[in-house]
Design a protein around this motif. Structure first.
Motif, PDB file in Angstrom:
ATOM      1  N   TYR A  34     -93.962 -11.473 -27.546  1.00 36.81           N
ATOM      2  CA  TYR A  34     -93.148 -10.595 -28.384  1.00 36.81           C
ATOM      3  C   TYR A  34     -91.657 -10.893 -28.258  1.00 36.81           C
ATOM      4  O   TYR A  34     -90.950 -11.062 -29.260  1.00 36.81           O
ATOM      5  CB  TYR A  34     -93.424  -9.141 -28.010  1.00 36.81           C
ATOM      6  N   ILE A  35     -91.176 -11.003 -27.031  1.00 39.80           N
ATOM      7  CA  ILE A  35     -89.740 -11.140 -26.805  1.00 39.80           C
ATOM      8  C   ILE A  35     -89.261 -12.587 -26.975  1.00 39.80           C
ATOM      9  O   ILE A  35     -88.262 -12.844 -27.639  1.00 39.80           O
ATOM     10  CB  ILE A  35     -89.370 -10.618 -25.403  1.00 39.80           C
ATOM     11  N   ALA A  36     -89.969 -13.523 -26.366  1.00 43.69           N
ATOM     12  CA  ALA A  36     -89.522 -14.923 -26.382  1.00 43.69           C
ATOM     13  C   ALA A  36     -90.265 -15.781 -27.395  1.00 43.69           C
ATOM     14  O   ALA A  36     -89.963 -16.975 -27.534  1.00 43.69           O
ATOM     15  CB  ALA A  36     -89.676 -15.525 -24.986  1.00 43.69           C
ATOM     16  N   LYS A  37     -91.239 -15.207 -28.088  1.00 46.31           N
ATOM     17  CA  LYS A  37     -92.063 -15.954 -29.046  1.00 46.31           C
ATOM     18  C   LYS A  37     -92.731 -17.159 -28.370  1.00 46.31           C
ATOM     19  O   LYS A  37     -92.901 -18.221 -28.971  1.00 46.31           O
ATOM     20  CB  LYS A  37     -91.230 -16.436 -30.242  1.00 46.31           C
ATOM     21  N   ASP A  38     -93.117 -16.950 -27.130  1.00 48.32           N
ATOM     22  CA  ASP A  38     -93.761 -17.991 -26.337  1.00 48.32           C
ATOM     23  C   ASP A  38     -95.218 -17.590 -26.111  1.00 48.32           C
ATOM     24  O   ASP A  38     -95.500 -16.601 -25.438  1.00 48.32           O
ATOM     25  CB  ASP A  38     -93.028 -18.155 -25.005  1.00 48.32           C
ATOM     26  N   ASN A  39     -96.147 -18.375 -26.660  1.00 49.23           N
ATOM     27  CA  ASN A  39     -97.570 -18.023 -26.604  1.00 49.23           C
ATOM     28  C   ASN A  39     -98.348 -18.816 -25.564  1.00 49.23           C
ATOM     29  O   ASN A  39     -99.579 -18.706 -25.513  1.00 49.23           O
ATOM     30  CB  ASN A  39     -98.213 -18.246 -27.977  1.00 49.23           C
ATOM     31  N   ARG A  40     -97.690 -19.613 -24.749  1.00 49.72           N
ATOM     32  CA  ARG A  40     -98.430 -20.521 -23.864  1.00 49.72           C
ATOM     33  C   ARG A  40     -99.336 -19.792 -22.881  1.00 49.72           C
ATOM     34  O   ARG A  40    -100.456 -20.237 -22.632  1.00 49.72           O
ATOM     35  CB  ARG A  40     -97.443 -21.426 -23.104  1.00 49.72           C
ATOM     36  N   MET A  41     -98.891 -18.687 -22.323  1.00 44.98           N
ATOM     37  CA  MET A  41     -99.743 -17.982 -21.375  1.00 44.98           C
ATOM     38  C   MET A  41    -100.933 -17.340 -22.086  1.00 44.98           C
ATOM     39  O   MET A  41    -102.036 -17.270 -21.534  1.00 44.98           O
ATOM     40  CB  MET A  41     -98.939 -16.932 -20.609  1.00 44.98           C
ATOM     41  N   PHE A  42    -100.741 -16.873 -23.312  1.00 43.06           N
ATOM     42  CA  PHE A  42    -101.860 -16.346 -24.091  1.00 43.06           C
ATOM     43  C   PHE A  42    -102.848 -17.464 -24.400  1.00 43.06           C
ATOM     44  O   PHE A  42    -104.073 -17.262 -24.319  1.00 43.06           O
ATOM     45  CB  PHE A  42    -101.361 -15.712 -25.378  1.00 43.06           C
ATOM     46  N   TYR A  43    -102.352 -18.622 -24.740  1.00 37.78           N
ATOM     47  CA  TYR A  43    -103.242 -19.764 -24.982  1.00 37.78           C
ATOM     48  C   TYR A  43    -104.003 -20.121 -23.705  1.00 37.78           C
ATOM     49  O   TYR A  43    -105.189 -20.481 -23.757  1.00 37.78           O
ATOM     50  CB  TYR A  43    -102.430 -20.973 -25.447  1.00 37.78           C
ATOM     51  N   ALA A  44    -103.324 -20.017 -22.566  1.00 39.22           N
ATOM     52  CA  ALA A  44    -103.986 -20.289 -21.289  1.00 39.22           C
ATOM     53  C   ALA A  44    -105.127 -19.299 -21.055  1.00 39.22           C
ATOM     54  O   ALA A  44    -106.213 -19.676 -20.587  1.00 39.22           O
ATOM     55  CB  ALA A  44    -102.979 -20.213 -20.144  1.00 39.22           C
ATOM     56  N   LEU A  45    -104.894 -18.038 -21.404  1.00 37.13           N
ATOM     57  CA  LEU A  45    -105.954 -17.037 -21.280  1.00 37.13           C
ATOM     58  C   LEU A  45    -107.149 -17.413 -22.149  1.00 37.13           C
ATOM     59  O   LEU A  45    -108.307 -17.300 -21.717  1.00 37.13           O
ATOM     60  CB  LEU A  45    -105.430 -15.657 -21.675  1.00 37.13           C
ATOM     61  N   LEU A  46    -106.899 -17.863 -23.360  1.00 33.54           N
ATOM     62  CA  LEU A  46    -107.991 -18.271 -24.253  1.00 33.54           C
ATOM     63  C   LEU A  46    -108.794 -19.427 -23.659  1.00 33.54           C
ATOM     64  O   LEU A  46    -110.020 -19.490 -23.805  1.00 33.54           O
ATOM     65  CB  LEU A  46    -107.441 -18.662 -25.626  1.00 33.54           C
ATOM     66  N   ILE A  47    -108.108 -20.345 -22.990  1.00 34.89           N
ATOM     67  CA  ILE A  47    -108.806 -21.447 -22.323  1.00 34.89           C
ATOM     68  C   ILE A  47    -109.740 -20.919 -21.243  1.00 34.89           C
ATOM     69  O   ILE A  47    -110.905 -21.315 -21.148  1.00 34.89           O
ATOM     70  CB  ILE A  47    -107.785 -22.430 -21.715  1.00 34.89           C
ATOM     71  N   ALA A  48    -109.223 -20.000 -20.421  1.00 27.59           N
ATOM     72  CA  ALA A  48    -110.037 -19.421 -19.346  1.00 27.59           C
ATOM     73  C   ALA A  48    -111.249 -18.684 -19.919  1.00 27.59           C
ATOM     74  O   ALA A  48    -112.360 -18.761 -19.371  1.00 27.59           O
ATOM     75  CB  ALA A  48    -109.192 -18.481 -18.495  1.00 27.59           C
ATOM     76  N   ILE A  49    -111.047 -17.975 -21.025  1.00 30.16           N
ATOM     77  CA  ILE A  49    -112.149 -17.260 -21.674  1.00 30.16           C
ATOM     78  C   ILE A  49    -113.200 -18.247 -22.161  1.00 30.16           C
ATOM     79  O   ILE A  49    -114.407 -18.063 -21.943  1.00 30.16           O
ATOM     80  CB  ILE A  49    -111.623 -16.414 -22.853  1.00 30.16           C
ATOM     81  N   ALA A  50    -112.761 -19.310 -22.835  1.00 29.64           N
ATOM     82  CA  ALA A  50    -113.695 -20.291 -23.391  1.00 29.64           C
ATOM     83  C   ALA A  50    -114.495 -20.992 -22.296  1.00 29.64           C
ATOM     84  O   ALA A  50    -115.721 -21.159 -22.415  1.00 29.64           O
ATOM     85  CB  ALA A  50    -112.925 -21.316 -24.230  1.00 29.64           C
ATOM     86  N   VAL A  51    -113.815 -21.394 -21.217  1.00 32.25           N
ATOM     87  CA  VAL A  51    -114.499 -22.065 -20.109  1.00 32.25           C
ATOM     88  C   VAL A  51    -115.547 -21.145 -19.496  1.00 32.25           C
ATOM     89  O   VAL A  51    -116.702 -21.547 -19.253  1.00 32.25           O
ATOM     90  CB  VAL A  51    -113.489 -22.511 -19.037  1.00 32.25           C
TER      91      VAL A  51
END
Length: 354
Positions: A34-51
């Motif tokens: 929201y603040i920095a428009k940085d989605n990398r940690m959210f993308y990392a969460l998606l990776i963990a979910i998929a694995v």
């Protein structure tokens, strides 16, 4: 103490170690979207979910254990997740993040844990239990996304894997930003484990593997579930108050393992030190912990229990919870970070033009 329970300690220690060294912070990740428009940690969460999703459903297909999604209490999931999202901003970390930050010596996280454990226990067997039971009684149907769409869970998993693979490919194609670093003091494996900056996507993959491993280890002790933080945290307080050994299960050893694994990682990397918060930060941490305990208990899981585990199991509760956790985080971020900054900027502008 049985060997089965000790596997919870080992699993938690691995999780705490990886999260601490990889700086895997979902609170910061949701806030930065929201603040920095940085989605990398959210993308990392998606990776963990998929694995985890691929791993766990492979184990289910092999007959290692069975899993049923049950029903969904939609009102409880939405309200609880939103409150939890607000709470993690004030606490300075989500449930698991608070455990591993406590292992780093952050006293404010201890305060957040105190509030978190207190309200979680009150929601389970204390004076708040009737509220919890009442709100969870409004069930709306099957919690399985696959059952709702009339398809195999593997179809949904395949879609998730394709989406995640595309995101990872796109992120890896971006130009790399060189980050200045100090001259390494360690060499070899010690440098990699305790000094080198970890890639968030590699960290997420390791967390997905650990989350998969948690399922058969937990089930072997009679606890049906994978990674979970809220109920075990409440169980610790209930055991300390009542002395009832039945509260001590695989999950309790898991969260204790997160604490000690993080402490070991912080000690070895030179990041452990006691940090006492000021009064305002301490009060925010404790109040945030109270909100986390209430929200996670009501929603049936925290950012790990719902946001990582139940999403991987392709349940409505997991994905709906994740959405409202993020919305709660953004709401709190606006009032805690964005609005004060705008007011300060406006005040400076008025002072210049006056």
């Amino acid at each position: 103490m049985s060997f089965g329970l000790l596997t919870g300690l080992l699993c938690g220690a691995l999780l705490g170690f990886v999260m601490q060294r990889g700086r895997f912070c979902l609170t910061g990740g949701f806030r930065d979207m929201y603040i920095a428009k940085d989605n990398r940690m959210f993308y990392a969460l998606l990776i963990a979910i998929a694995v985890q999703s691929v791993g766990v459903y492979t184990l289910i297909s092999l007959g290692v254990f069975e899993f049923t999604t049950g029903t969904i209490s939609l009102l409880a999931v939405i309200a609880g997740s939103f409150i939890f999202g607000i709470g993690i901003i004030f606490a300075g970390g989500c449930a698991t993040g608070t455990w591993y930050r406590a292992g780093e010596g952050l006293v404010g996280s201890w305060m957040a844990l105190a509030g978190y454990m207190l309200v979680a226990a009150m929601m389970r067997t204390g004076p708040l239990a009737p509220i919890d039971t009442k709100l969870k009684s409004y069930e709306v149907g099957n919690n399985s996304m696959a059952a709702t769409f009339g398809v195999s869970p593997w179809i949904l998993i395949a879609i998730l894997v394709v989406i995640v693979a595309f995101i990872v490919y796109r992120e890896l194609k971006k130009p790399k930003v060189k980050i200045p670093s100090l001259k390494p003091k360690k060499t070899g494996l010690a440098h990699v484990l305790f000094e080198k900056r970890w890639n968030p996507f590699v960290t997420a993959t390791l967390i997905g593997v650990i989350a998969t491993l948690a399922w058969p280890l937990s089930v072997a002790t009679g606890r049906m579930g994978g990674l979970g933080i809220t109920t075990p945290s409440a169980n610790i307080l209930q055991f300390l108050v009542t002395g009832d050994i039945s509260f001590v299960n695989w999950g309790v050893f898991l969260v204790l393992g997160v604490f000690f694994g993080s402490m070991f990682a912080a000690k070895m990397s030179g990041e452990f030190r006691f940090r006492m918060p000021d009064v305002k930060t301490g009060l925010n941490s404790f109040s945030g912990g109270l909100m986390m305990g209430f929200g996670a208990s009501l929603a049936g899981g925290c950012s790990i229990g719902n946001g990582l585990v139940m999403t991987a199991m392709m349940t409505w509760s997991g994905w709906i919870s994740l959405v409202f956790m993020i919305l709660g985080t953004w709401t709190a971020s606006y009032f805690v970070f964005v609005r004060p900054r705008k007011k300060a900027q406006a005040a400076r502008s008025e002072a210049v033009t006056a």
